[in-house]
Enzyme design. Structure first.
Site, PDB file in Angstrom:
ATOM      1  N   TYR A   1       0.840  -1.400   0.139  1.00  0.00           N
ATOM      2  CA  TYR A   1       0.087  -0.012   0.087  1.00  0.00           C
ATOM      3  C   TYR A   1       0.841   1.262  -0.111  1.00  0.00           C
ATOM      4  O   TYR A   1       1.457   1.535   1.091  1.00  0.00           O
ATOM      5  CB  TYR A   1      -1.118  -0.012   1.171  1.00  0.00           C
ATOM      6  CG  TYR A   1      -1.939  -1.109   1.330  1.00  0.00           C
ATOM      7  CD1 TYR A   1      -2.277  -1.909   0.192  1.00  0.00           C
ATOM      8  CD2 TYR A   1      -2.519  -1.639   2.544  1.00  0.00           C
ATOM      9  CE1 TYR A   1      -2.929  -2.901   0.245  1.00  0.00           C
ATOM     10  CE2 TYR A   1      -3.279  -2.748   2.717  1.00  0.00           C
ATOM     11  CZ  TYR A   1      -3.395  -3.482   1.499  1.00  0.00           C
ATOM     12  OH  TYR A   1      -4.374  -4.419   1.863  1.00  0.00           O
TER      13      TYR A   1
ATOM     14  N   HIS B   1       0.831 -11.879   1.455  1.00  0.00           N
ATOM     15  CA  HIS B   1      -0.369 -11.044   0.661  1.00  0.00           C
ATOM     16  C   HIS B   1      -0.861 -11.751  -0.507  1.00  0.00           C
ATOM     17  O   HIS B   1      -1.890 -11.861  -0.774  1.00  0.00           O
ATOM     18  CB  HIS B   1       0.303  -9.658   0.150  1.00  0.00           C
ATOM     19  CG  HIS B   1      -0.768  -8.525   0.105  1.00  0.00           C
ATOM     20  ND1 HIS B   1      -0.352  -7.499  -0.006  1.00  0.00           N
ATOM     21  CD2 HIS B   1      -2.026  -8.806  -0.060  1.00  0.00           C
ATOM     22  CE1 HIS B   1      -1.557  -6.671  -0.371  1.00  0.00           C
ATOM     23  NE2 HIS B   1      -2.553  -7.487  -0.419  1.00  0.00           N
TER      24      HIS B   1
ATOM     25  N   PRO C   1     -15.814  -6.338   3.535  1.00  0.00           N
ATOM     26  CA  PRO C   1     -16.921  -7.119   3.981  1.00  0.00           C
ATOM     27  C   PRO C   1     -18.231  -6.436   3.673  1.00  0.00           C
ATOM     28  O   PRO C   1     -19.704  -7.124   4.048  1.00  0.00           O
ATOM     29  CB  PRO C   1     -16.799  -7.160   5.410  1.00  0.00           C
ATOM     30  CG  PRO C   1     -15.845  -5.986   5.791  1.00  0.00           C
ATOM     31  CD  PRO C   1     -15.148  -5.691   4.594  1.00  0.00           C
TER      32      PRO C   1
ATOM     33  N   GLY D   1     -19.254  -5.747   0.635  1.00  0.00           N
ATOM     34  CA  GLY D   1     -19.602  -5.696  -0.741  1.00  0.00           C
ATOM     35  C   GLY D   1     -19.037  -4.778  -1.581  1.00  0.00           C
ATOM     36  O   GLY D   1     -19.792  -4.491  -2.591  1.00  0.00           O
TER      37      GLY D   1
ATOM     38  N   GLY E   1     -19.444  -1.694  -1.337  1.00  0.00           N
ATOM     39  CA  GLY E   1     -20.582  -0.619  -1.424  1.00  0.00           C
ATOM     40  C   GLY E   1     -21.637  -0.957  -2.424  1.00  0.00           C
ATOM     41  O   GLY E   1     -22.534  -0.169  -2.439  1.00  0.00           O
TER      42      GLY E   1
END
Length: 336
Positions: free
Chosen positions: A65, A137, A227, A229, A231
């Site tokens: 990130y 990852h 978790p 979805g 949005g």
């Protein structure tokens, strides 16, 4: 929607493969990346501080990130906490093995040389002397997962890491890795709109067992990312996600699921995203292992809404309605 045959464990759940104090909910920090003292950096630090105040103690970041800048932000946030509380209150989680390459390409590095160097770099960026939970990852296709996990296990033995996790692996890969060193947690996309890890015959199953079944068998906690979805349950338009997960287009089944989530939300005086988190938390009782969703946000109001979802208890009727609608969407996705 359980797609496996029979009981997930065939008996009482095994002891956890770790001794980490897992909270009910964590915080995905990926979107917080900002330069030191920038508006994004300061807002991210404020959200992290408030999360810890609320007991949302699992902080999730990665070397990927922002090419390490996100880890630095998390380190600065913890450094800015009051004396005596900066480290013990946080469960610090980061990931190794995925990097940003030329033209924003994804470069996978699971070789022992990179893993060892990355551990030192993450410790430095996070300004800590130990990483609580360190995930691989993504699996490097050029390196056996046993070799990557073996290299990570050496960092545990050296005292730099407390526990090892995996992200986005198959049921077979999870078993192979666990045979080398106990795997504490499996991070994966899992929500009402994406239930691939429950499918024994899907891309992550082994033909007989789903990833979730293997987690239950081995005592591996599940840490769902996205978790809520991504949005979609709140009305966001579907589109291709970077990880290739979830529905990519509008459908009758997606609209029906939104309607069911909305109905359940109204009965509880809650928001659709809160119902998605409550559903995610409910999976723990079914599996017999901890399930710790890690919704991400950069806004305090959203953080507090997410944290409040921990108090929502869905009824059997709520869960049945959500499961039926979610399963219909899943079946559509499988059939194309």
């Amino acid at each position: 929607m359980s797609t496996d045959q029979g009981s997930p464990t065939g008996g009482p759940p095994p002891p956890p493969a770790h001794s980490l104090p897992l909270p009910a909910q964590g915080l995905g920090c990926m979107r917080m990346t900002g330069e030191p003292d920038s508006a994004g950096d300061l807002a991210g630090r404020e959200v992290i501080h408030r999360a810890l105040d609320l007991g949302v103690t699992m902080l999730d970041t990665a070397e990927l990130y922002g090419n390490g800048r996100n880890e630095e932000l998390v380190g600065r946030a913890l450094g800015g906490r009051r004396a005596g509380s900066r480290r013990g209150e946080a469960l610090l989680c980061t990931k190794v093995g995925a990097l940003i390459g030329p033209n924003d390409s994804l470069v996978l590095r699971g070789d022992p040389d990179h893993i060892r160097a990355a551990c030192r770099n993450s410790l430095r960026r996070l300004d800590t002397d130990v990483i609580d939970l360190w995930y691989l990852h993504r699996r490097d296709p050029e390196v056996p997962i046993e070799e990557s996990v073996g290299a990570m296990a050496r960092e545990v033995a050296a005292g730099w890491v407390r526990a090892i996790g995996l992200s986005a692996v198959t049921a077979a890969e999870l078993r192979a890795a666990h045979a080398v060193h106990p795997i504490a947690a499996l991070q994966s996309s899992w929500s009402l709109t994406d239930r691939v890890i429950e499918d024994p015959t899907g891309t992550e199953g082994d033909g007989t067992h789903a990833v979730t079944t293997v987690c239950a068998e081995l005592g591996v906690a599940v840490v769902p990312y996205a978790p809520q979805g991504a949005g979609l349950l709140a009305g966001a338009a579907p589109g291709a996600r970077p990880d290739g997960r979830g529905p990519t287009g509008e459908s009758e089944e997606l609209r029906a699921l939104r309607g069911v989530v909305g109905d359940v939300a109204r009965r509880h005086g809650a928001l659709p995203g809160q119902i998605a988190l409550a559903w995610s938390a409910s999976r723990a009782a079914e599996l017999g292992v901890p399930v710790v969703p890690i919704p991400g946000t950069t806004r305090l109001a959203h953080l507090e809404e997410n944290a409040a979802a921990r108090d929502i208890v869905l009824s059997p009727d709520d869960l049945a309605a959500l499961d039926t609608a979610s399963a219909a969407l899943w079946r559509r996705g499988r059939s194309g």
